[in-house]
Design a protein around this motif. Structure first.
Motif, PDB file in Angstrom:
ATOM      1  N   GLU A 563      15.459 -27.404  -6.715  1.00 48.43           N
ATOM      2  CA  GLU A 563      14.125 -27.876  -7.108  1.00 48.43           C
ATOM      3  C   GLU A 563      13.924 -29.302  -6.599  1.00 48.43           C
ATOM      4  O   GLU A 563      14.597 -30.228  -7.036  1.00 48.43           O
ATOM      5  CB  GLU A 563      13.971 -27.839  -8.629  1.00 48.43           C
ATOM      6  CG  GLU A 563      12.574 -28.164  -9.118  1.00 48.43           C
ATOM      7  CD  GLU A 563      11.525 -27.239  -8.518  1.00 48.43           C
ATOM      8  OE1 GLU A 563      10.921 -27.638  -7.479  1.00 48.43           O
ATOM      9  OE2 GLU A 563      11.343 -26.137  -9.047  1.00 48.43           O
ATOM     10  N   ARG A 564      12.995 -29.460  -5.664  1.00 44.35           N
ATOM     11  CA  ARG A 564      12.734 -30.773  -5.082  1.00 44.35           C
ATOM     12  C   ARG A 564      11.391 -31.356  -5.548  1.00 44.35           C
ATOM     13  O   ARG A 564      11.196 -32.576  -5.472  1.00 44.35           O
ATOM     14  CB  ARG A 564      12.738 -30.692  -3.552  1.00 44.35           C
ATOM     15  CG  ARG A 564      14.035 -30.131  -2.987  1.00 44.35           C
ATOM     16  CD  ARG A 564      13.967 -30.009  -1.467  1.00 44.35           C
ATOM     17  NE  ARG A 564      15.080 -29.212  -0.968  1.00 44.35           N
ATOM     18  CZ  ARG A 564      16.300 -29.685  -0.753  1.00 44.35           C
ATOM     19  NH1 ARG A 564      16.553 -30.962  -0.985  1.00 44.35           N
ATOM     20  NH2 ARG A 564      17.259 -28.893  -0.299  1.00 44.35           N
ATOM     21  N   ASP A 565      10.495 -30.492  -5.988  1.00 42.46           N
ATOM     22  CA  ASP A 565       9.178 -30.965  -6.418  1.00 42.46           C
ATOM     23  C   ASP A 565       9.314 -31.798  -7.698  1.00 42.46           C
ATOM     24  O   ASP A 565       9.919 -31.353  -8.686  1.00 42.46           O
ATOM     25  CB  ASP A 565       8.258 -29.768  -6.673  1.00 42.46           C
ATOM     26  CG  ASP A 565       6.871 -30.204  -7.098  1.00 42.46           C
ATOM     27  OD1 ASP A 565       6.084 -30.601  -6.233  1.00 42.46           O
ATOM     28  OD2 ASP A 565       6.601 -30.163  -8.322  1.00 42.46           O
ATOM     29  N   ARG A 566       8.774 -33.003  -7.682  1.00 44.20           N
ATOM     30  CA  ARG A 566       8.977 -33.912  -8.810  1.00 44.20           C
ATOM     31  C   ARG A 566       8.366 -33.377 -10.090  1.00 44.20           C
ATOM     32  O   ARG A 566       8.968 -33.476 -11.168  1.00 44.20           O
ATOM     33  CB  ARG A 566       8.400 -35.289  -8.479  1.00 44.20           C
ATOM     34  CG  ARG A 566       9.183 -36.019  -7.393  1.00 44.20           C
ATOM     35  CD  ARG A 566       8.513 -37.323  -6.994  1.00 44.20           C
ATOM     36  NE  ARG A 566       9.294 -38.011  -5.970  1.00 44.20           N
ATOM     37  CZ  ARG A 566       8.900 -39.116  -5.352  1.00 44.20           C
ATOM     38  NH1 ARG A 566       7.729 -39.655  -5.665  1.00 44.20           N
ATOM     39  NH2 ARG A 566       9.660 -39.688  -4.434  1.00 44.20           N
TER      40      ARG A 566
END
Length: 598
Positions: A563-566
């Motif tokens: 998961e990279r989306d802030r």
């Protein structure tokens, strides 16, 4: 505290202090991104005290103004070298949250406002020195920021692979790890002949070479050649190969010299420095630290970090837990070195002479409190095993898990005249407590009765088997076994108290569904929603950051979800963190005559 009440002696931070000591020039000047706290918990203070103890003239410049030469020039130029550190934290971790926001507070800055530590502090400070001292004494980088960024590394803030910090800082040397021995060797060689090339056989350093280094008798094994920086930056497979070779050479007993082409030049990393002996660690922690903030910060406001470390004790260093999101292995190392009981007791007894001591020792520990006095003899002789960890996937049968030494230490500390309470604030490995059939239950009872206040903090981090495997943490069944022991002991001994759990969201491999599973477990088994949940922060030189960057599990070669989306990372945390309306109102624990509050 006023100067009239207690007048500690500090290594100098101003020219006036230098002159009062009769020093017209310093041998070594240390520059740090932290406020100047003279404490054995602060790396810069330790290095300063070690050098002073060896007869060198040392000064410290804390948090210099980077827009002028006012601070960086006030002590003049050192005879031997500059030592540059970002402080106790990597500057980008200190300044940027896991969600990409600027941190407003800094407990290591006077006044608590995060306005004194620049991003990439090590690079900024090294360039500041060069700006005002053109052809100066060697610049030696150190501290955790330099240590973790010593080879090509993934930087989460820029989402890129950056080259060694030694090259970006344009420094002469980098001393990595816990560098007391290394720094003394550097100072000794520079004092003897001033030739920086003579340092190239010192353990625990990195340096820049125009060519691959020649073989030397000090490092008889063939060098390990890491993939070039350009290849590691371009190809995630090469980055993984680079990290594997780097990590495999982190043990001082077995490590080879490593080389990595960065541009037209090479980074050379010598094998790690050997661990300190117990006697050496004792000596370092019994040096005459002021345990106070330097007077140069007097008008800038309090430094909050001092409240937790002023009357705390380091019992040991190093950690063999190897949690894959933790950088201790490549900084402090897998070897646990414990101080002697007598030394720790002497340090505690000295607290009682301090005018601010109220009888409370705030912590007795290290990276993991209950590793004190436990280390594998085979590892001490031959180095860490290459085919398994000490605690993962389970506790190694060769690890002598015994809490009796720490039990003796704690009893001696709490019976010292002038000491009212002794707390353990460092983390505790509950799998070690379960493994210790002879002393584990008694140890748990003793810390509940005497050494925690109301709550015992543990860090299971998650309960999903796949996520835990990637974290290198024990399974859910181990957590449940510990909860049963804790509950049994409370009932059997009529003890009050509760467990506080620390969990992690958005670790590589962790999905929103995994967090929903964690919430269900917490509600059903723990009968609470954990308030202490952090979002995974990718820091250089960890296996978890490797997973985050590559999207692969390096142990199974599987492609994993990252998961990279802030906003989604925040949602993972919110899945288990109770809203304000869901937070229970805890009653105050009862006090029992003759025992601590639990």
């Amino acid at each position: 505290m006023t100067t009239s009440a207690f007048s500690p002696t500090f290594p100098p931070a101003t020219r006036e202090e230098m002159l009062r000591l009769g020093w017209d020039r310093l041998d070594v000047i240390l520059v740090t991104g932290d406020a100047y706290i003279d404490s054995p918990f602060i790396g810069t203070a330790v290095i300063a005290r070690v050098l002073l103890d060896a007869g060198y003239r040392v000064g410290v410049i804390p948090q210099p103004d980077t827009a002028s030469g006012r601070d960086i020039t006030r002590l003049g130029e050192p005879l031997l070298f500059w030592g540059v550190s970002g402080g106790c934290l990597d500057a980008m971790v200190a300044n940027i949250t896991a969600s990409g926001k600027r941190r407003r507070q800094d407990d290591l800055t006077p006044g608590g406002i995060n306005n004194r530590r620049p991003d990439r502090a090590v690079i900024v400070y090294a360039n500041l020195i060069r700006r005002y001292f053109k052809s100066t004494a060697p610049i030696v980088l150190g501290g955790i920021e330099a240590s973790l960024r010593r080879i090509s590394h993934y930087d989460a803030v820029s989402d890129s692979v950056r080259r060694s910090i030694l090259f970006d800082a344009k420094a002469d040397l980098l001393a990595y790890g816990m560098a007391e021995k290394t720094v003394l060797k550097i100072a000794s060689i520079l004092r003897a002949d001033g030739d920086i090339s003579a340092l190239r056989t010192v353990r625990g350093i990195c340096y820049v070479s125009r060519d691959l280094p020649e073989p030397v008798p000090e490092f008889p094994e063939p060098d390990g050649v890491l993939p070039d920086h350009s290849a590691a930056a371009r190809d995630k497979g090469e980055f993984t190969r680079m990290f594997r070779l780097f990590y495999a050479n982190a043990d001082p007993m077995t490590a080879r010299r490593l080389c990595q082409r960065q541009d037209t030049r090479y980074l050379v990393q010598n094998p790690p420095q050997s661990p300190l002996s117990s006697a050496e660690l004792d000596r370092i922690h019994e040096l005459p630290y002021a345990r106070e903030v330097h007077p140069c910060h007097r008008n800038d406001g309090p430094v909050r970090a001092l409240d937790t470390i002023r009357f705390a004790l380091v019992a040991h260093r190093g950690c063999y837990g190897e949690c894959r999101f933790c950088a201790i292995t490549v900084h402090q190392g897998r070897h646990v070195v414990s101080r002697s009981e007598d030394s720790i007791v002497r340090e505690a007894a000295a607290f009682t002479a301090h005018p601010l001591f109220k009888g409370i020792i705030s912590d007795v520990g290290g990276p993991t409190a209950n590793m004190y006095g436990m280390e594998c003899r085979k590892k001490q002789r031959d180095g860490a095993c290459v085919d398994r960890g000490c605690l993962f996937p389970d506790v190694c049968p060769g690890m002598p898990v015994r809490h009796d030494r720490q039990l003796r230490l704690l009893e001696r500390l709490r019976t010292l005249p002038g000491v009212r309470r002794v707390f353990i604030a460092s983390g505790i490995r509950y799998d070690l407590i379960l493994k210790d059939r002879k002393h584990g239950e008694r140890y748990l009872e003793e810390i509940l009765r005497h050494h925690v206040s109301g709550q015992l903090k543990i860090a299971p981090e998650h309960v999903d088997a796949g996520v835990l495997n990637r974290m290198g943490k024990p399974g859910q069944e181990v957590l449940e076994a510990f909860i049963r022991l804790f509950t049994h002991l409370k009932r059997k001994k009529a003890l009050d108290g509760f467990l506080t759990y620390y969990f992690m969201a958005a670790h590589p491999g962790c999905t929103q569904a995994d967090m929903a599973g964690l919430r269900a477990f917490a509600e059903k088994k723990l009968h609470l929603l954990p308030e202490q949940t952090q979002i995974f922060t990718p820091t250089p030189a960890t296996w978890s950051t490797l997973m985050y960057h590559t999207g692969r599990d390096p142990f199974t070669e599987e492609t994993i979800f990252v998961e990279r989306d802030r906003a989604a990372r925040e949602r993972q945390k919110a899945a288990v963190t109770p809203a304000r309306s869901e937070r229970p109102k805890r009653r105050s624990p009862r006090r029992r005559k003759g025992q601590g509050t639990l």
